[in-house]
Design a protein around this motif. Structure first.
Motif, PDB file in Angstrom:
ATOM      1  N   ALA A  16       0.840  -1.207   0.000  1.00  0.00           N
ATOM      2  CA  ALA A  16       0.000   0.000   0.000  1.00  0.00           C
ATOM      3  C   ALA A  16       0.874   1.257   0.000  1.00  0.00           C
ATOM      4  CB  ALA A  16      -0.941  -0.004   1.195  1.00  0.00           C
ATOM      5  N   LYS A  17       1.992   1.210   0.728  1.00  0.00           N
ATOM      6  CA  LYS A  17       2.916   2.354   0.741  1.00  0.00           C
ATOM      7  C   LYS A  17       3.575   2.523  -0.618  1.00  0.00           C
ATOM      8  CE  LYS A  17       3.836   2.230   5.694  1.00  0.00           C
ATOM      9  NZ  LYS A  17       4.809   1.934   6.740  1.00  0.00           N
ATOM     10  N   MET A  18       3.886   1.407  -1.281  1.00  0.00           N
ATOM     11  CA  MET A  18       4.437   1.475  -2.636  1.00  0.00           C
ATOM     12  C   MET A  18       3.441   2.150  -3.572  1.00  0.00           C
ATOM     13  SD  MET A  18       6.220  -2.261  -3.214  1.00  0.00           S
ATOM     14  CE  MET A  18       6.253  -2.067  -4.975  1.00  0.00           C
ATOM     15  N   LEU A  19       2.176   1.779  -3.453  1.00  0.00           N
ATOM     16  CA  LEU A  19       1.147   2.368  -4.297  1.00  0.00           C
ATOM     17  C   LEU A  19       1.014   3.863  -4.027  1.00  0.00           C
ATOM     18  CD1 LEU A  19      -1.091   2.254  -6.383  1.00  0.00           C
ATOM     19  CD2 LEU A  19      -2.631   1.389  -4.580  1.00  0.00           C
ATOM     20  N   LYS A  23       1.611   6.791  -6.744  1.00  0.00           N
ATOM     21  CA  LYS A  23       0.628   7.835  -7.038  1.00  0.00           C
ATOM     22  C   LYS A  23       1.240   9.221  -6.909  1.00  0.00           C
ATOM     23  CE  LYS A  23      -3.599   5.315  -5.921  1.00  0.00           C
ATOM     24  NZ  LYS A  23      -4.723   5.177  -4.972  1.00  0.00           N
ATOM     25  N   ALA A  24       2.219   9.363  -6.007  1.00  0.00           N
ATOM     26  CA  ALA A  24       2.907  10.645  -5.806  1.00  0.00           C
ATOM     27  C   ALA A  24       4.105  10.796  -6.748  1.00  0.00           C
ATOM     28  CB  ALA A  24       3.371  10.757  -4.359  1.00  0.00           C
ATOM     29  N   GLU A  25       4.292   9.805  -7.628  1.00  0.00           N
ATOM     30  CA  GLU A  25       5.436   9.762  -8.543  1.00  0.00           C
ATOM     31  C   GLU A  25       6.765   9.819  -7.799  1.00  0.00           C
ATOM     32  OE1 GLU A  25       4.994  12.480 -11.831  1.00  0.00           O
ATOM     33  OE2 GLU A  25       2.978  11.737 -12.277  1.00  0.00           O
ATOM     34  N   ASP A  26       6.772   9.214  -6.632  1.00  0.00           N
ATOM     35  CA  ASP A  26       7.982   9.094  -5.813  1.00  0.00           C
ATOM     36  C   ASP A  26       8.590   7.721  -6.102  1.00  0.00           C
ATOM     37  OD1 ASP A  26       9.952   8.895  -3.883  1.00  0.00           O
ATOM     38  OD2 ASP A  26       8.572   8.919  -2.179  1.00  0.00           O
ATOM     39  N   TRP A  27       9.321   7.615  -7.207  1.00  0.00           N
ATOM     40  CA  TRP A  27       9.837   6.319  -7.648  1.00  0.00           C
ATOM     41  C   TRP A  27      10.940   5.806  -6.733  1.00  0.00           C
ATOM     42  CZ3 TRP A  27       6.036   4.679 -10.088  1.00  0.00           C
ATOM     43  CH2 TRP A  27       5.253   5.535 -10.885  1.00  0.00           C
ATOM     44  N   ASP A  28      11.683   6.706  -6.096  1.00  0.00           N
ATOM     45  CA  ASP A  28      12.659   6.254  -5.098  1.00  0.00           C
ATOM     46  C   ASP A  28      11.931   5.600  -3.918  1.00  0.00           C
ATOM     47  OD1 ASP A  28      14.857   7.147  -6.556  1.00  0.00           O
ATOM     48  OD2 ASP A  28      14.877   9.109  -5.565  1.00  0.00           O
ATOM     49  N   GLY A  29      10.816   6.183  -3.519  1.00  0.00           N
ATOM     50  CA  GLY A  29      10.007   5.608  -2.448  1.00  0.00           C
ATOM     51  C   GLY A  29       9.456   4.255  -2.834  1.00  0.00           C
ATOM     52  N   VAL A  30       9.008   4.125  -4.082  1.00  0.00           N
ATOM     53  CA  VAL A  30       8.506   2.835  -4.556  1.00  0.00           C
ATOM     54  C   VAL A  30       9.599   1.783  -4.409  1.00  0.00           C
ATOM     55  CG1 VAL A  30       7.728   1.538  -6.589  1.00  0.00           C
ATOM     56  CG2 VAL A  30       6.813   3.826  -6.153  1.00  0.00           C
ATOM     57  N   MET A  31      10.804   2.128  -4.828  1.00  0.00           N
ATOM     58  CA  MET A  31      11.908   1.165  -4.751  1.00  0.00           C
ATOM     59  C   MET A  31      12.258   0.843  -3.300  1.00  0.00           C
ATOM     60  SD  MET A  31      14.251   2.096  -8.102  1.00  0.00           S
ATOM     61  CE  MET A  31      15.156   3.329  -7.248  1.00  0.00           C
ATOM     62  N   ARG A  32      12.186   1.827  -2.419  1.00  0.00           N
ATOM     63  CA  ARG A  32      12.461   1.589  -0.991  1.00  0.00           C
ATOM     64  C   ARG A  32      11.465   0.581  -0.407  1.00  0.00           C
ATOM     65  NH1 ARG A  32      13.057   6.772  -0.404  1.00  0.00           N
ATOM     66  NH2 ARG A  32      11.006   7.093   0.482  1.00  0.00           N
ATOM     67  N   PHE A  33      10.177   0.816  -0.679  1.00  0.00           N
ATOM     68  CA  PHE A  33       9.147  -0.086  -0.151  1.00  0.00           C
ATOM     69  C   PHE A  33       9.206  -1.451  -0.831  1.00  0.00           C
ATOM     70  CE2 PHE A  33       7.129   4.087   0.913  1.00  0.00           C
ATOM     71  CZ  PHE A  33       7.286   3.963   2.282  1.00  0.00           C
TER      72      PHE A  33
END
Length: 98
Positions: A16-19, A23-33
């Motif tokens: 859910a945090k990745m999603l 949605k926020a276009e935080d691709w570094d965050g996506v990779m972290r999660f």
């Protein structure tokens, strides 16, 4: 309640945090999660060797897995334009290298 099901819940939360990051276009965050999910999945695999889920927990696991798959599909949909842009930029950079 099973400790094993807690791993599934933690993976769902990370999904859910990745999603939200996608949605926020935080691709570094996506990779972290995504990295956090990978660690949790490995821990789940280790734990699953010594613990089984009861019928109620298996049903809950199924519901959790459906939500994780739904999140994953949405993340992939949101990532497609970013990936296409990334591939295009890398392709242009590679032209200058040759």
């Amino acid at each position: 309640m099973s400790l094993l099901i807690d791993f599934y819940k933690a993976i769902e939360e990370s999904s859910a945090k990745m999603l939200a990051a996608a949605k926020a276009e935080d691709w570094d965050g996506v990779m972290r999660f995504e990295g956090a999910c990978a660690v949790l999945i490995e821990q789940l695999r280790q734990r699953a060797r010594s613990e089984e889920l009861d019928a109620e927990s298996r049903a809950e696991k199924t519901r959790i897995m459906q939500r994780i798959l739904h999140n994953d599909a949405q993340i992939r949909y949101l990532a497609e334009p970013w990936l296409a842009n990334f591939e295009q930029r890398v392709g242009v950079q590679n032209q200058y290298l040759h």
